[in-house]
Design an enzyme around this catalytic site. Structure first.
Site, PDB file in Angstrom:
ATOM      1  N   ASP A 161      -6.716   3.527  -3.697  1.00 21.28           N
ATOM      2  CA  ASP A 161      -6.031   4.817  -3.607  1.00 21.28           C
ATOM      3  C   ASP A 161      -4.528   5.016  -4.048  1.00 21.28           C
ATOM      4  OD1 ASP A 161      -4.765   3.238  -1.484  1.00 21.28           O
ATOM      5  OD2 ASP A 161      -5.074   4.539   0.129  1.00 21.28           O
ATOM      6  N   ARG A 162      -3.960   3.585  -4.670  1.00 21.63           N
ATOM      7  CA  ARG A 162      -2.929   3.488  -5.062  1.00 21.63           C
ATOM      8  C   ARG A 162      -2.885   3.322  -6.555  1.00 21.63           C
ATOM      9  NH1 ARG A 162       1.642   0.371  -1.539  1.00 21.63           N
ATOM     10  NH2 ARG A 162       1.227   1.397   0.341  1.00 21.63           N
ATOM     11  N   THR A 169       0.510   4.350  10.537  1.00 26.07           N
ATOM     12  CA  THR A 169       0.272   5.455   9.453  1.00 26.07           C
ATOM     13  C   THR A 169      -0.917   5.564   8.842  1.00 26.07           C
ATOM     14  OG1 THR A 169       1.895   4.172   7.886  1.00 26.07           O
ATOM     15  CG2 THR A 169       2.829   6.278   9.083  1.00 26.07           C
ATOM     16  N   LYS A 215      -9.876   2.879   9.903  1.00 29.43           N
ATOM     17  CA  LYS A 215      -9.490   4.283  10.263  1.00 29.43           C
ATOM     18  C   LYS A 215     -10.472   5.325  10.002  1.00 29.43           C
ATOM     19  CE  LYS A 215      -7.752   5.583   5.616  1.00 29.43           C
ATOM     20  NZ  LYS A 215      -6.609   6.414   4.862  1.00 29.43           N
ATOM     21  N   THR A 239       6.494  10.107   5.727  1.00 25.60           N
ATOM     22  CA  THR A 239       5.626   9.037   4.980  1.00 25.60           C
ATOM     23  C   THR A 239       4.354   8.989   5.539  1.00 25.60           C
ATOM     24  OG1 THR A 239       7.645   7.579   4.629  1.00 25.60           O
ATOM     25  CG2 THR A 239       5.555   6.467   4.746  1.00 25.60           C
ATOM     26  N   SER A 298      -5.845  -1.694   2.860  1.00 27.66           N
ATOM     27  CA  SER A 298      -5.228  -0.960   1.853  1.00 27.66           C
ATOM     28  C   SER A 298      -4.840  -2.255   0.564  1.00 27.66           C
ATOM     29  CB  SER A 298      -4.066  -0.306   1.992  1.00 27.66           C
ATOM     30  OG  SER A 298      -3.585   0.469   1.002  1.00 27.66           O
ATOM     31  N   HIS A 299      -3.441  -2.382   0.361  1.00 29.25           N
ATOM     32  CA  HIS A 299      -2.834  -3.525  -0.534  1.00 29.25           C
ATOM     33  C   HIS A 299      -2.459  -4.696   0.132  1.00 29.25           C
ATOM     34  CE1 HIS A 299      -0.177  -0.989   1.767  1.00 29.25           C
ATOM     35  NE2 HIS A 299       0.753  -2.026   1.499  1.00 29.25           N
ATOM     36  N   ASP A 352      -8.156  -0.781  -1.801  1.00 35.60           N
ATOM     37  CA  ASP A 352      -8.944   0.257  -1.261  1.00 35.60           C
ATOM     38  C   ASP A 352      -9.037   1.423  -2.514  1.00 35.60           C
ATOM     39  OD1 ASP A 352      -6.451   1.208  -0.507  1.00 35.60           O
ATOM     40  OD2 ASP A 352      -7.467   2.263   0.940  1.00 35.60           O
ATOM     41  N   LYS A 378      -4.844   9.581  -1.323  1.00 38.06           N
ATOM     42  CA  LYS A 378      -4.296   9.634  -2.524  1.00 38.06           C
ATOM     43  C   LYS A 378      -5.338   8.928  -3.408  1.00 38.06           C
ATOM     44  CE  LYS A 378      -1.858   5.718  -0.386  1.00 38.06           C
ATOM     45  NZ  LYS A 378      -1.162   5.722   0.556  1.00 38.06           N
ATOM     46  N   ASP A 382      -5.041  -0.490  -6.049  1.00 39.40           N
ATOM     47  CA  ASP A 382      -4.904  -1.438  -5.123  1.00 39.40           C
ATOM     48  C   ASP A 382      -6.334  -1.922  -4.537  1.00 39.40           C
ATOM     49  OD1 ASP A 382      -5.512   0.894  -3.885  1.00 39.40           O
ATOM     50  OD2 ASP A 382      -4.200   0.310  -1.889  1.00 39.40           O
ATOM     51  N   GLU A 386       3.719   9.807  -3.084  1.00 37.52           N
ATOM     52  CA  GLU A 386       4.567   8.913  -2.351  1.00 37.52           C
ATOM     53  C   GLU A 386       5.014   7.978  -3.590  1.00 37.52           C
ATOM     54  OE1 GLU A 386       3.839   8.340   1.883  1.00 37.52           O
ATOM     55  OE2 GLU A 386       1.880   7.826   1.032  1.00 37.52           O
ATOM     56  N   GLU A 387       6.426   7.640  -3.001  1.00 38.95           N
ATOM     57  CA  GLU A 387       7.204   6.573  -4.025  1.00 38.95           C
ATOM     58  C   GLU A 387       6.337   5.030  -3.813  1.00 38.95           C
ATOM     59  OE1 GLU A 387       8.200   3.839  -1.993  1.00 38.95           O
ATOM     60  OE2 GLU A 387       7.708   4.570  -0.160  1.00 38.95           O
ATOM     61  N   ARG A 412      -4.454  -1.573  11.891  1.00 40.93           N
ATOM     62  CA  ARG A 412      -4.488  -2.888  10.782  1.00 40.93           C
ATOM     63  C   ARG A 412      -3.795  -4.311  11.603  1.00 40.93           C
ATOM     64  NH1 ARG A 412      -1.750  -0.531   5.350  1.00 40.93           N
ATOM     65  NH2 ARG A 412      -3.365   1.103   4.870  1.00 40.93           N
TER      66      ARG A 412
HETATM   67  C1  G1P Z   1       3.303   2.173   3.412  1.00 42.86           C
HETATM   68  C2  G1P Z   1       3.964   3.416   2.246  1.00 42.86           C
HETATM   69  C3  G1P Z   1       3.478   4.625   2.856  1.00 42.86           C
HETATM   70  C4  G1P Z   1       2.023   4.791   2.653  1.00 42.86           C
HETATM   71  C5  G1P Z   1       1.416   3.839   3.551  1.00 42.86           C
HETATM   72  C6  G1P Z   1      -0.227   3.817   3.196  1.00 42.86           C
HETATM   73  O1  G1P Z   1       3.970   2.647   4.602  1.00 42.86           O
HETATM   74  O2  G1P Z   1       5.300   3.159   2.408  1.00 42.86           O
HETATM   75  O3  G1P Z   1       3.962   5.520   1.623  1.00 42.86           O
HETATM   76  O4  G1P Z   1       1.429   6.148   2.870  1.00 42.86           O
HETATM   77  O5  G1P Z   1       1.812   2.304   3.214  1.00 42.86           O
HETATM   78  O6  G1P Z   1      -0.477   3.280   2.204  1.00 42.86           O
HETATM   79  P1  G1P Z   1       4.892   1.881   5.572  1.00 42.86           P
HETATM   80  O7  G1P Z   1       4.436   0.404   5.378  1.00 42.86           O
HETATM   81  O8  G1P Z   1       6.097   2.401   4.504  1.00 42.86           O
HETATM   82  O9  G1P Z   1       4.919   2.744   6.436  1.00 42.86           O
HETATM   83 ZN    ZN Z   2      -4.629   1.548  -0.551  1.00 46.05          ZN
END
Ligand code: G1P
Ligand code: ZN
Length: 543
Positions: free
Chosen positions: A281-282, A18, A126, A344, A113-114, A279, A376, A277, A363-364, A22
């Site tokens: 975005d969170r 998504t 990406k 997602t 990311s995180h 990068d 984000k 986080d 997003e949650e 990675r």
């Molecule tokens: C996770 C989060 C999703 C977010 C993505 C990238 O993906 O759940 O909301 O967009 O990281 O930061 P998932 O590991 O659930 O596929």
């Molecule tokens: Zn991130």
């Protein structure tokens, strides 16, 4: 110095998820691995001849070396120029903004990311398109297909360039412009928010802590909060981006940002706490004694964004990922604006933002953003909260109490089962699918199932469809549970269980979320047999 073509072979497992590709850092560091993927990206976007690209990342281990490789390959593939953040640093939202502001042909963002960083941790890459957003699925599919057939890549034997020097240089005839990573982003924020009011807020004694988690937002938050808005020195903590993020998970939630949580729940809590986080975005938002779930944050921002100058004209619509709680839906209904439910991943919001159908998205998983970029944006969310606090004169706890009294409360929690064997996770999902026909009408404790299905999405803008986006089980109470396999993990499978229940009784609006959700949690176990399938007694992470 010369352009060289290196013969290579397809490398297995370069399937982007998504959020791009990675993998473990050492996987990316294998000979030809990064190169194959970069060449597949270039070929997958019809080459980069005479194109302009933005390049930058979150500063994690291998960021600098990967950027040198990317620049050499861009030059060898005939790119016109690259815009690069100083020292290779660009937050993901800042990169998105630079792509848009400069009208470039897209960009390469280096981040996982995180996820933790380091030689033994995670790395990622990406491609974002000219709209500044993550590439559409048909583009990432094309890139993946190319990784499976690639026979050569192009690079040069030129020396590394000095990424620390702001200014312009060249690699094999390609221009490289190294810019300050913060300046353009800070200017964009000033167009959206009432910086005078925010200066007044801090001058009036308002205190906050921003935890940059040793990741990329440190320099951004220091420049904007401390140097521009006058927050006292030391407001931003863990402000220097480190290659291993100080050994932690740069993931802004109550688990990984527990020091901030402890502070905010303690006697010496400042007015406001926030974190971002790896990068940038969170975001995590927490008031004095009051944690705000990302789903609730999106709802409050949607309800009150008009208090900030950039959103004074109101919102065209809102969008949330399917597992995100329905709190924002209630705000949209009251305002009479459209509300979209997407799979997602941020890329699904891009079309809605481009088409002007949505202004805010979230997003949650702690991602919130708007049409100002196509990612984000953690610091943006913090500034919007600050603008709302300044304009309303209320505390976070007061704003939340008002919100729940007006709209009701969507109690919400996510339980993650990490590193489950992939076949066991798949079997759990298969067993759930087999129950779709028989579940409706069945009772589990006080709950009765109303519906059971698997989410699929038809994009209202480009007509594309995405299937298999998570299993939803709805209850007659208005509650639900969603089961989904993560698309961003780098080892095994992560099962995510999203739990939600809706409450309007004024006497029950201030309960502990796990307590309030206990019947839904029990029903989820009874229906899915998580313990039997995974052999786990409890989730690894509860947010
Ligand atoms: C996770 C989060 C999703 C977010 C993505 C990238 O993906 O759940 O909301 O967009 O990281 O930061 P998932 O590991 O659930 O596929
Ligand atoms: Zn991130």
């Amino acid at each position: 110095m010369a352009r060289i073509t290196v013969p290579t072979q397809p490398i297995a497992g370069q399937k982007p998820g998504t959020s791009g590709l990675r993998k473990k850092t050492r996987v990316f560091m294998q000979p030809h691995y990064l190169e194959n993927y970069v060449q597949a990206i270039f070929d997958g976007i019809n080459g980069v001849e005479q194109k302009v690209l933005v390049v930058g990342g979150d500063g994690r281990f291998f960021n600098d070396r990967a950027i040198q490789t990317i620049l050499r390959m861009a030059a060898a593939n005939g790119a016109k120029s690259c815009i690069v953040g100083q020292n290779g640093i660009l937050s993901t939202p800042a990169a998105s903004h630079l792509i848009r502001k400069n009208g470039t042909d897209g960009g390469l963002i280096l981040s996982a990311s995180h996820n933790p960083g380091g030689e033994d941790e995670d790395f990622g890459l990406k491609y974002n398109g000219p709209n500044g957003g993550p590439a559409a699925e048909h583009v990432t599919d094309e890139i993946y297909a190319l990784t499976q057939t690639l026979s050569e890549y192009h690079t040069t034997d030129s020396a590394d360039i000095d990424l620390s020097q702001i200014g312009t240089t060249t690699v094999e005839g390609m221009t490289v412009t190294i810019i300050d990573p913060v300046t353009d982003y800070a200017a964009l924020m000033e167009t959206l928010f009432d910086f005078e009011a925010l200066r007044g807020l801090f001058a009036g004694g308002f205190r906050m802590r921003f935890d940059a988690m040793h990741a990329v937002t440190g320099p951004y938050a220091k420049a904007i909060l401390e140097e521009t808005l006058g927050a006292p020195a030391g407001t931003v903590v863990n402000a220097t981006p480190l290659p291993d993020f100080g050994g932690g998970h740069p993931d802004p939630n109550p688990i990984w940002a527990h020091e901030l949580m402890d502070l905010m729940m303690g006697a010496d809590a400042p007015d406001f706490g926030a974190a971002s986080d790896g990068d940038g975005d969170r975001n995590m938002i927490v008031g004095r004694g009051q944690y705000v779930t990302p789903s609730d944050s999106l709802a409050v921002l949607a309800a009150l964004a008009h208090l900030a100058p950039g959103y004074a004209a109101g919102l065209s619509g809102v969008a949330r990922s399917m597992p995100t709680s329905g709190a924002v839906d209630r705000v949209a209904a009251k305002k009479g604006i459209e509300c979209f439910e997407t799979p997602t991943g941020w890329k699904f919001f891009g079309n809605l933002l481009d088409a002007g159908r949505a202004t805010l998205c979230g997003e949650e998983s702690a991602g919130t953003g708007s049409n100002h970029v196509r990612e984000k944006d953690g610091l943006w969310a913090v500034l919007l909260w600050l603008n709302i606090l300044a304009a309303s004169g209320k505390s976070v706890a007061e704003l939340m109490a008002d919100h729940w009294a007006e709209y009701g409360r969507n109690y919400y929690s996510r339980h993650d089962y990490e590193d489950v064997e992939a076949d066991k996770a798949a079997a759990l999902m298969t067993d759930l699918r087999a129950q779709f026909a028989t579940l409706p009408g069945q009772s589990f404790g006080p709950l009765t199932v109303a519906s059971a299905d698997e989410f699929s999405y038809d994009d209202p803008v480009d007509g594309s469809s995405s299937t298999g986006q998570g299993i939803r089980i709805g209850f007659t109470s208005g509650g639900r549970v969603v089961f989904r396999i993560s698309g961003t993990g780098t080892v095994g499978a992560t099962i995510r269980v999203y739990l939600e229940d809706y409450e309007t009784d004024p006497a029950k609006l201030h309960r502990d979320a796990q307590e309030a959700l206990a019947p839904i949690i029990a029903a989820a176990e009874a229906i899915a047999g998580i313990r039997a399938h995974t052999g786990r007694d409890a989730p690894n992470v509860i947010t």
